[in-house]
Design an enzyme around this catalytic site. Structure first.
Site, PDB file in Angstrom:
ATOM      1  N   ASP A 125       6.463   0.541  -3.149  1.00 49.51           N
ATOM      2  CA  ASP A 125       5.985   0.169  -1.822  1.00 49.51           C
ATOM      3  C   ASP A 125       5.812  -1.346  -1.807  1.00 49.51           C
ATOM      4  O   ASP A 125       5.120  -1.907  -2.662  1.00 49.51           O
ATOM      5  CB  ASP A 125       4.650   0.842  -1.509  1.00 49.51           C
ATOM      6  CG  ASP A 125       4.783   2.338  -1.287  1.00 49.51           C
ATOM      7  OD1 ASP A 125       5.891   2.803  -0.985  1.00 49.51           O
ATOM      8  OD2 ASP A 125       3.772   3.051  -1.434  1.00 49.51           O
ATOM      9  N   ASP A 141       6.252  11.304   6.632  1.00 48.78           N
ATOM     10  CA  ASP A 141       4.872  11.197   6.175  1.00 48.78           C
ATOM     11  C   ASP A 141       4.072  12.259   6.914  1.00 48.78           C
ATOM     12  O   ASP A 141       3.981  12.224   8.146  1.00 48.78           O
ATOM     13  CB  ASP A 141       4.308   9.812   6.468  1.00 48.78           C
ATOM     14  CG  ASP A 141       5.080   8.709   5.750  1.00 48.78           C
ATOM     15  OD1 ASP A 141       5.612   8.981   4.661  1.00 48.78           O
ATOM     16  OD2 ASP A 141       5.144   7.585   6.285  1.00 48.78           O
TER      17      ASP A 141
END
EC number: 4.3.2.10
Length: 269
Positions: free
Chosen positions: A23, A142
């Site tokens: 990330d 997500d």
């Protein structure tokens, strides 16, 4: 995709893949808990090189604030990584149109992950898959559990780095994206992200059973057994993790050896 990456990708279709996830925000690798409280984990190029040496099957780079901040793609980072790493690279964050897919592929990415833009414009997935091929297109989902205890399990899709609820059912959305041409689903449990409590195996299994394409399980890995569970119980084709790799708890090679000892087919180098 160069010859060595083609070979790596081809081998991984017959085995379960282990994929470190990086990330990225502001040019650094970060890791949070439940998508917040981010901690700096290092330089993306150095970390990518380390995972390549450890035998990772692929790497996933996600610019987690590009969409919410309205920033451009992380092309310079991908160009640097692609020049030094010889396994497939999946890149996401800030992809808004088909031309963005082409720009990332030109920079050295092998697959492009689309998340928020897929919800805003589902036809983008179809257009990108038609133009570049489904093998290049990953739809990232997500998901957060929305059902109360005792109710049939349901999960809602969130976008913009987990900041925006959509009202979409995660399983139905995954099925729709596969029908639109997504070649893989990258499925992250927001409830488990960074908690080290293991994948949401019920979510992983529900999506894996619902779609005809590979599912990458993400969110919650805290030990080696969690990775194995994602494949055996969750029925995922690949497992993605960050914290256990970034902070030195385990190497990719250790994870593969553990899974191989339990009869799970992995690519050993």
């Amino acid at each position: 995709m160069n010859a060595s990456r083609i070979a790596a990708a081809g081998a991984s279709t017959l085995t379960r893949r282990i994929i470190p996830c990086l990330d990225v925000t502001a040019g650094r690798v970060v890791k949070g808990v439940n998508f917040v409280n981010l901690t700096d984990a290092g330089d993306p190029v150095e970390i990518a090189r380390r995972y390549n040496e450890q035998g990772a099957d692929e790497l996933t780079f996600l610019d987690i604030t590009a969409t919410s901040d309205g920033r451009d793609l992380i092309l310079p980072i991908i160009e640097q990584v692609a020049s030094q790493v010889f396994i497939p690279l999946t890149v996401g964050g800030g992809v808004r149109q088909v031309s963005d897919v082409q720009r990332l592929l030109n920079a050295g990415a092998d697959k492009i992950s689309i998340n928020s833009a897929a919800v805003a414009n589902p036809e983008l997935v179809r257009a990108a898959a038609d133009y570049h091929g489904s093998q290049c297109i990953v739809v990232a989902i997500d998901a957060r559990r929305s059902s109360a205890e005792g109710e049939p399990a349901r999960w809602e899709v969130f976008t913009h780095g987990g900041r925006k609820a959509t009202g979409l059912d995660a399983v139905a959305w995954a099925r729709r994206m596969a029908a639109y041409g997504a070649g893989e689903i990258l499925l992250t449990s927001m409830d488990r992200d960074g908690t080290k409590s293991g994948f949401d195996l019920e979510l992983t299994r529900a999506v894996s059973d619902a779609v005809p394409v590979p599912v990458i399980a993400s969110g919650g890995v805290g030990n080696l057994q969690h990775l194995a569970d994602g494949v055996t119980t969750g029925r995922a084709s690949a497992v993605l993790a960050a914290s256990i790799f970034h902070f030195g708890q385990h190497t990719v090679r250790e994870c593969k050896q553990y899974m191989a000892e339990r009869g799970i087919a992995v690519r050993l180098t």
